[in-house]
Design a protein around this motif. Structure first.
Motif, PDB file in Angstrom:
ATOM      1  N   VAL A 135       9.600  35.979  28.160  1.00 14.18           N
ATOM      2  CA  VAL A 135       9.290  36.538  29.475  1.00 14.18           C
ATOM      3  C   VAL A 135       9.318  35.439  30.544  1.00 14.18           C
ATOM      4  O   VAL A 135       9.399  35.742  31.733  1.00 14.18           O
ATOM      5  N   SER A 194      12.351  36.821  35.556  1.00 11.44           N
ATOM      6  CA  SER A 194      12.662  37.427  36.855  1.00 11.44           C
ATOM      7  C   SER A 194      13.996  36.917  37.395  1.00 11.44           C
ATOM      8  O   SER A 194      14.580  37.529  38.294  1.00 11.44           O
ATOM      9  N   GLN A 225      17.453  43.095  32.231  1.00  9.73           N
ATOM     10  CA  GLN A 225      16.474  42.823  31.180  1.00  9.73           C
ATOM     11  C   GLN A 225      16.924  43.447  29.853  1.00  9.73           C
ATOM     12  O   GLN A 225      17.730  44.362  29.830  1.00  9.73           O
ATOM     13  N   LEU A 243      12.467  43.849  35.835  1.00  8.46           N
ATOM     14  CA  LEU A 243      11.252  43.709  35.040  1.00  8.46           C
ATOM     15  C   LEU A 243      10.426  44.989  35.053  1.00  8.46           C
ATOM     16  O   LEU A 243       9.812  45.352  34.048  1.00  8.46           O
ATOM     17  N   ALA A 286       5.193  43.912  36.213  1.00  9.98           N
ATOM     18  CA  ALA A 286       6.362  43.152  36.696  1.00  9.98           C
ATOM     19  C   ALA A 286       5.944  42.093  37.713  1.00  9.98           C
ATOM     20  O   ALA A 286       6.479  40.981  37.716  1.00  9.98           O
ATOM     21  N   GLU A 331       4.600  39.261  35.860  1.00  9.65           N
ATOM     22  CA  GLU A 331       5.684  38.548  35.177  1.00  9.65           C
ATOM     23  C   GLU A 331       6.492  37.662  36.137  1.00  9.65           C
ATOM     24  O   GLU A 331       7.033  36.637  35.726  1.00  9.65           O
TER      25      GLU A 331
END
Lengths: 340, 340
Positions: free
Chosen positions: A102, A106, A111, A120, A174, A177
């Protein structure tokens, strides 16, 4: 087609793609540095969403069993991966594919290994409802969160609504992340002007990485993650997961068979085992396989060691944050069902 | 024997036990406060061991699968438990018993529900080698750690030896666990002199807790954890795990059948589901069952609500710390074996 001509074609495609993506300027022949970029601290971050998303990321109640969270397979203590060939899902099911990191995800153009999620937010909904992973449903996940007053209030604060929905859940995850970037690797220090940041061997590895053609696919700020490429260009890859066909499962096109999103090489020292089937455990072997199958090149032991030395300079500062404390369930919360 | 006379006997035993243990002074009839004590910040802590132990606590490489860490079942985001009736072990085995919280566990007279481990250090070795839990061996766990240079150096720094052994591993984990205390609950604020810290209902619950006899077993700083008691004094408990016989498995004595270490009530709002079989999910039901089976008393709905209100004042400040970053494995590290 010779491997050399294939390499030229790929390099031309990369330069075009990079120019189109606007990530970096077109490469000059005397400098490959411009094909990369340092990892940037995240911008335009909504900190309320980040804190909520962090809790959700660590909350196993988003799984049917109450045992598996996002962090189970994308473990932030371990390079954002699980360091297992293919992941463990609900009831110990063996997943078909290696969990990608992970970290810095971004920056990727899409993904999952096959790019089936655009971003994400779209990705985050996948594992929750995948019967082989968290084995839950979006409806039940939302029911769990809605039943917990502290979550209900936090969602209301941030999204302004009394009723939680799955879009808010994946949006918050998201946003968290997006903060999981790893700046200030030694390679980044080098790119930012500290030419002493790399040793002689690491610099030799970097030169080889560029001149052998690794850069053709592993470029941009994440050294990968920005294109789809066939696994096994020069020679076929004998996959430990032969049923996994990659990008063709998304596009339906035969030409995309065994084509995968190029894995990013940032923190590659931490993200073992390697390849979409997680079959290779050492960086040295991964470099060897890539050389032979993608570039038609057998690196000498010295070259291999230099490339590995360079790859280890890509380990950045890991995201550091407090382990979140989760609000307790209530009598109304649907109970975990690990064994039925 | 009437329930009242039984209660008198138990209370006398508690007072004697407390006096013997030196935990608190003998109770005066006009004040039960002295039967408790606020949670203290940990003392005489070795911070080097704590930081090492924290990593080990979060490291799934201490399990055969590479997937289960101490934190999997004693999750510090979730009150130091897994909030599942009985825990999930290697290959999704269903454990026989509910995972007790690690929070404040250093205050307990022994570890595990049946007290088979004398202290946290002895406890820590259990799950690693239990085939139904982490399913590893002490030898392999040490081999994994020894193969990782950053761990080898950290053990050498702290224990002064080149070779890691399992005693060092469990010693460091135990030292980290000693820091997992939860001071400053509202009940502690009350005990420390802020009589406004509890509401009228909570105070009524506290009074009931004392005068109904709950205090007979749930006393001391951890409100439990300091004695073994039979589950089902007045009426038998119909266990969801009937094969689990408790303390008699350790002592071999028939009198200890279905006797368990009294669970501590600190953070009980977070440590659901309740009892050694994890069969009861709400505090209200747990209070009802305890009243009927241990005290021969049926609490009214109002009394039940007051007791639950009091129990929720036992939630303290949760341990807050940075998620540890684990050093990566090397080519020499024994690989996880989740599926074989």
């Amino acid at each position: 087609m010779t491997t050399r001509s294939m390499r030229r074609i790929r390099m031309a495609a990369v330069v075009a793609a990079l120019a189109a993506g606007g990530a970096v300027a077109v490469a000059q022949s005397d400098s490959f540095d411009r094909l990369y970029a340092p990892i940037q601290p995240p911008k335009q971050i909504d900190l309320g969403k980040v804190e909520l998303g962090k809790k959700l990321y660590f909350d196993p109640r988003l799984s049917k069993s109450g045992f598996i969270s996002c962090n189970s397979c994308h473990n932030l203590s371990m390079g954002g991966t699980d360091n297992i060939s293919t992941s463990i899902g609900d009831r110990w099911q063996k997943g078909p594919i290696n969990a990608p990191t992970v970290l810095n995800s971004s920056l990727n153009l899409a993904q999952f290994w096959d790019g089936r999620a655009a971003d994400l937010k779209e990705q985050a909904g996948g594992p929750i409802a995948n019967p082989g992973e968290m084995a839950f449903t979006h409806t039940l996940a939302v029911d769990v969160l809605q039943s917990i007053p502290a979550y209900a209030r936090e969602f209301k604060l941030i999204y302004g609504k009394d009723k939680i929905d799955i879009d808010m859940v994946t949006d918050a995850i998201a946003e968290f992340e997006k903060t999981l970037v790893t700046p200030n690797s030694r390679f980044d220090q080098y790119l930012l002007g500290n030419k002493q940041a790399l040793t002689k061997d690491e610099l030799a590895g970097y030169k080889l990485f560029n001149e052998s053609g690794c850069v053709a696919c592993h470029n941009g700020p994440n050294l990968g993650g920005n294109s789809f490429q066939k696994m096994g260009v020069v020679a076929p890859y004998k996959s430990a997961s032969p049923g996994v066909e990659g990008r063709s499962a998304v596009t339906g096109k035969e030409i995309d068979r065994f084509t995968f999103k190029v894995p990013a090489l940032r923190n590659v020292e931490l993200t073992y085992p390697y390849f979409h089937d997680g079959a290779v455990w050492s960086l040295s072997e991964a470099v060897d396989v890539m050389g032979r199958l993608q570039l038609g090149k057998k690196f000498t032991p010295e070259e291999n060691a230099q490339l590995v030395a360079f790859l280890k300079t890509l380990t950045g500062e890991q995201p550091v944050f407090q382990l979140p404390i989760l609000p307790p369930s209530t009598e109304k919360t649907p109970r975990p069902r690990p064994f039925d």
